[in-house]
Write an enzyme that holds these catalytic residues in place. Structure first.
Site, mmCIF file in Angstrom:
data_model
loop_
_atom_site.group_PDB
_atom_site.id
_atom_site.type_symbol
_atom_site.label_atom_id
_atom_site.label_comp_id
_atom_site.label_asym_id
_atom_site.label_seq_id
_atom_site.Cartn_x
_atom_site.Cartn_y
_atom_site.Cartn_z
ATOM 1 N N HIS A 181 0.817 -1.215 0.000
ATOM 2 C CA HIS A 181 0.000 0.000 0.000
ATOM 3 C C HIS A 181 0.855 1.271 0.000
ATOM 4 O O HIS A 181 0.551 2.233 -0.693
ATOM 5 C CB HIS A 181 -0.929 -0.028 1.220
ATOM 6 C CG HIS A 181 -2.106 0.868 1.087
ATOM 7 N ND1 HIS A 181 -3.067 0.672 0.122
ATOM 8 C CD2 HIS A 181 -2.470 1.964 1.756
ATOM 9 C CE1 HIS A 181 -3.968 1.616 0.233
ATOM 10 N NE2 HIS A 181 -3.640 2.420 1.221
ATOM 11 N N ARG A 288 -8.424 -2.668 -13.876
ATOM 12 C CA ARG A 288 -8.186 -4.081 -13.516
ATOM 13 C C ARG A 288 -9.055 -4.413 -12.303
ATOM 14 O O ARG A 288 -8.663 -4.193 -11.166
ATOM 15 C CB ARG A 288 -6.716 -4.301 -13.202
ATOM 16 C CG ARG A 288 -5.808 -4.274 -14.426
ATOM 17 C CD ARG A 288 -4.377 -4.650 -14.024
ATOM 18 N NE ARG A 288 -3.588 -5.087 -15.151
ATOM 19 C CZ ARG A 288 -2.687 -4.328 -15.768
ATOM 20 N NH1 ARG A 288 -2.488 -3.091 -15.381
ATOM 21 N NH2 ARG A 288 -1.999 -4.811 -16.784
ATOM 22 N N ARG A 324 -12.506 -4.045 -17.033
ATOM 23 C CA ARG A 324 -12.240 -5.412 -17.475
ATOM 24 C C ARG A 324 -12.853 -6.359 -16.445
ATOM 25 O O ARG A 324 -12.624 -6.203 -15.248
ATOM 26 C CB ARG A 324 -10.731 -5.652 -17.571
ATOM 27 C CG ARG A 324 -10.416 -7.103 -17.911
ATOM 28 C CD ARG A 324 -8.957 -7.314 -18.175
ATOM 29 N NE ARG A 324 -8.159 -7.280 -16.975
ATOM 30 C CZ ARG A 324 -6.835 -7.410 -16.983
ATOM 31 N NH1 ARG A 324 -6.185 -7.546 -18.120
ATOM 32 N NH2 ARG A 324 -6.154 -7.392 -15.858
ATOM 33 N N GLU A 423 -5.500 -10.609 -26.684
ATOM 34 C CA GLU A 423 -4.269 -10.991 -25.987
ATOM 35 C C GLU A 423 -3.895 -12.450 -26.215
ATOM 36 O O GLU A 423 -3.008 -12.974 -25.561
ATOM 37 C CB GLU A 423 -4.340 -10.652 -24.491
ATOM 38 C CG GLU A 423 -5.557 -11.153 -23.758
ATOM 39 C CD GLU A 423 -5.606 -10.707 -22.296
ATOM 40 O OE1 GLU A 423 -4.604 -10.214 -21.768
ATOM 41 O OE2 GLU A 423 -6.680 -10.853 -21.684
ATOM 42 N N ASN A 446 1.015 -7.735 -23.062
ATOM 43 C CA ASN A 446 1.768 -8.526 -22.071
ATOM 44 C C ASN A 446 1.527 -10.007 -22.328
ATOM 45 O O ASN A 446 2.457 -10.806 -22.397
ATOM 46 C CB ASN A 446 1.348 -8.178 -20.640
ATOM 47 C CG ASN A 446 1.393 -6.685 -20.375
ATOM 48 O OD1 ASN A 446 2.051 -5.956 -21.094
ATOM 49 N ND2 ASN A 446 0.679 -6.236 -19.362
ATOM 50 N N ASP A 447 0.260 -10.379 -22.458
ATOM 51 C CA ASP A 447 -0.046 -11.780 -22.736
ATOM 52 C C ASP A 447 0.169 -12.112 -24.212
ATOM 53 O O ASP A 447 0.714 -13.164 -24.542
ATOM 54 C CB ASP A 447 -1.490 -12.103 -22.327
ATOM 55 C CG ASP A 447 -1.576 -12.398 -20.837
ATOM 56 O OD1 ASP A 447 -0.684 -13.081 -20.320
ATOM 57 O OD2 ASP A 447 -2.526 -11.909 -20.195
ATOM 58 N N ARG A 457 6.208 -14.785 -19.856
ATOM 59 C CA ARG A 457 6.527 -13.398 -19.512
ATOM 60 C C ARG A 457 7.233 -13.259 -18.169
ATOM 61 O O ARG A 457 7.788 -12.208 -17.858
ATOM 62 C CB ARG A 457 5.257 -12.527 -19.572
ATOM 63 C CG ARG A 457 4.241 -12.745 -18.479
ATOM 64 C CD ARG A 457 2.901 -12.102 -18.874
ATOM 65 N NE ARG A 457 2.398 -11.161 -17.872
ATOM 66 C CZ ARG A 457 1.193 -10.599 -17.900
ATOM 67 N NH1 ARG A 457 0.357 -10.851 -18.887
ATOM 68 N NH2 ARG A 457 0.806 -9.765 -16.969
ATOM 69 N N CYS A 494 -3.690 -1.702 -24.192
ATOM 70 C CA CYS A 494 -3.512 -1.469 -22.754
ATOM 71 C C CYS A 494 -2.365 -2.285 -22.164
ATOM 72 O O CYS A 494 -2.120 -2.229 -20.969
ATOM 73 C CB CYS A 494 -4.810 -1.750 -21.999
ATOM 74 S SG CYS A 494 -5.392 -3.437 -22.197
HETATM 75 C C1 PEP Z 1 -2.014 -7.747 -21.023
HETATM 76 O O1 PEP Z 1 -1.977 -8.981 -21.034
HETATM 77 O O2 PEP Z 1 -1.377 -7.032 -21.812
HETATM 78 C C2 PEP Z 1 -2.840 -7.044 -20.018
HETATM 79 C C3 PEP Z 1 -3.037 -5.746 -20.056
HETATM 80 O O3 PEP Z 1 -3.369 -7.803 -19.029
HETATM 81 P P1 PEP Z 1 -2.569 -8.270 -17.708
HETATM 82 O O4 PEP Z 1 -1.186 -7.682 -17.774
HETATM 83 O O5 PEP Z 1 -3.377 -7.798 -16.566
HETATM 84 O O6 PEP Z 1 -2.579 -9.762 -17.893
HETATM 85 MG MG MG Z 2 -3.500 -10.087 -19.869
#
Ligand code: PEP
Ligand code: MG
Length: 538
Positions: A181, A288, A324, A423, A446-447, A457, A494
């Site tokens: 926090h 999120r 989301r 993703e 990211n995914d 990752r 995103c």
């Molecule tokens: C992603 O996968 O790019 C994403 C934004 O989701 P997260 O990082 O929360 O899996």
């Molecule tokens: Mg993701």
């Protein structure tokens, strides 16, 4: 004293602060009454519980983390655990101490770093109950001078509620990770912080001058004149950079054809949404929602979710809030849900796959999102979709929730936009079909990167492969943008790639006109977009 350089492992909150160390002293307050019989101790516990309840209720008005504390405090587990110890002959204070250790230990054993951090929330709640049993809560931050740096082994959420941020120049703690926090608040308020110094914390004497270098994760104790001059120089440079970025943060960006280029923010709480908007974000491109679920030890109620989403929607004003739906499972477990042990969690039961099985939980979330849509421009987005069938199933649940809300006479946006996160490679391959049945895309690089490149990752050995600027990933991004453009729907991004200023030019050149970035990157990315648009860099 001689100059000392203390190094931490965690990137907490960027920036440099120079000030006097205020080392927090926590003395026991009041004194415990002599132990009574079981009934008497139980009554004392319930009295302290009620006092804690009303104190936290007041704090919850200003900070939603305390709403999660309230749920935890009111949960049967806590009450039953303490009552169990009392009936075994312990005093109320002893029972509270033992229950605290037991429940906090459950969180500390979790694999997920974020959930491990929640053990501190548990300790915070029990500390309050104990304080109410032994004579009341005292503010250990009385005496913090203007420009002081607060130094403590841990800083709990209720501590943060007692701190006057206008006086504090920085934070240093012994414990805590990047999602604790203190880090979240420090980042949101742009206060430099270093956390995780462990034993080295003892080397900071109260009242000594220190430098907090939150960017490098370093604390310099008793700096000499040369060190001070160096840091003052850097502070001035960073301040000028931030000033330039702040100026850019509120400008409206348009491309050569006059189309608006949006730089939205990624957020995980109402507080972060407010901060993002204040820093110039054109709305929220990724809220999120799982943070809300992870903060408490039971599923947040529909009412609590509706409150949080509604407050976030209002904070966005005319700009969109993209919520989301729950993205848990795999590497992100929930303590109150049973997940199977999986060989490949990233390819396992997660995100929309969980929601489509746990229908009632999914519907409670969709109802809360719909209710919030009466308070602002709310959009709903589904994670990890791999087929049109999944999208249809999720939309059918949404329609069902609309029907029941309608019959209950509850207000909501009938035309709430529905989006899909792109993703997975599967989503890229069926992007045209998905675009025909939804209102917007958001690319989760990211995914997407880890699945396209077959490179985990979280595995540092293959980090070089897990690069969103790889030819294959850029091709997947381009295909998604084209499919959206053909269908006439918006395509945003995103994933972390959107926050990387080195990638901005490439993304604009691919045709992307909407980015959703980390709160701290809003000014920097707007600046980059403006330069790229001016220079014809897109
Ligand atoms: C992603 O996968 O790019 C994403 C934004 O989701 P997260 O990082 O929360 O899996
Ligand atoms: Mg993701």
């Amino acid at each position: 004293m001689a100059v000392k350089r203390l190094v931490a492992q965690v990137r907490a909150s960027e920036g440099i602060a120079i000030g006097r160390a205020f080392v927090v002293r926590r003395e026991a307050v009041g004194s415990s009454e002599p132990k009574g019989d079981v009934e008497c101790e139980r009554a004392r516990f319930f009295e302290a519980l009620a006092a804690s309840d009303s104190q936290i209720e007041q704090l919850a008005v200003a900070d939603e983390i305390f709403a999660a504390h309230l749920e935890l405090l009111r949960d049967d587990t806590l009450r039953e655990s303490v009552e169990g110890h009392i009936s075994e002959g312990e005093s109320a204070v002893e029972a509270v101490e033992h229950s605290c250790d037991e429940i906090a230990a459950l969180f500390e054993q979790m694999d997920d770093e974020y959930l491990r951090e929640r053990a501190n929330d548990v300790r915070d709640i029990f500390a309050r109950i104990k304080a109410n049993l032994t004579g009341g809560v005292r503010n250990p931050f009385e005496g913090v001078g203007a420009g002081d740096i607060v130094v403590d082994s841990v800083l709990l959420p209720s501590d943060m509620a007692m701190i006057d941020f206008s006086r504090v120049a920085g934070f240093v703690t012994g414990e805590g990770g990047a999602t604790s926090h203190v880090c979240i608040i420090a980042r949101n308020r742009s206060i430099p912080a270093v956390v995780g110094l462990h034993e080295a914390l003892a080397e900071i004497p109260h009242g000594e001058q220190i430098v907090v270098d939150g960017t490098a994760g370093v604390v310099v104790v008793a700096p000499d004149e040369d060190t001070l001059a160096e840091y003052r120089d850097r502070m001035a440079r960073e301040r000028a950079e931030r000033e330039a970025e702040r100026e850019m943060a509120h400008i409206e960006l348009r491309d050569a054809e006059g189309r608006k280029v949006s730089v939205r923010a990624n957020a995980g709480s109402v507080e972060e949404v407010r901060e993002a908007i204040a820093r110039g974000a054109d709305g929220v491109g990724l809220f999120r929602s799982e943070f809300l679920y992870m903060l408490s030890d039971a599923e947040p109620s529909e009412q609590m979710q509706a409150e949080a989403y509604g407050a976030a929607a209002e904070a966005c004003g005319d700009a969109p809030l993209t919520i989301r739906t729950l993205d848990v499972g795999g590497d992100k477990p929930l303590p109150y849900m049973t997940f199977p042990r999986e060989e490949n969690p990233f390819m396992g039961w997660r995100a929309i796959r969980v929601s489509l099985v746990e229908r009632q939980m999914f519907c409670r979330q969709l109802r809360a999102i719909l209710r919030a849509s009466a308070r602002g421009r709310v959009r709903v987005m589904f994670p990890m979709v791999v087929s049109v069938e999944e999208l249809r199933e999720a939309k059918a649940c949404l329609e069902e929730c609309k029907r029941t809300l309608r019959s209950e006479g509850v207000a909501f946006d009938e035309h709430i936009p529905v989006g899909v996160m792109i993703e997975t490679p599967a989503a890229v391959f069926v992007a045209r079909a998905l675009a025909a049945e939804c209102d917007f895309f958001s690319i989760g690089t990211n995914d997407l990167t880890q699945y396209v490149m077959a490179a985990d990752r979280a595995n540092t050995k293959v980090a070089a492969l897990c690069n969103p600027l790889s030819e294959a990933v850029v091709a997947a991004i381009r295909m998604s943008i084209e499919a959206a453009a053909e269908a006439g729907i918006e395509c945003s991004m995103c994933g972390e790639m959107a926050s990387d200023a080195e990638a901005t030019g490439v993304l604009l050149a691919c045709g992307l006109r909407s980015l959703s970035v980390n709160i701290g990157a809003i000014g920097r990315i707007k600046h980059r977009v403006a330069i790229a648009l001016q220079g014809g860099g897109e």
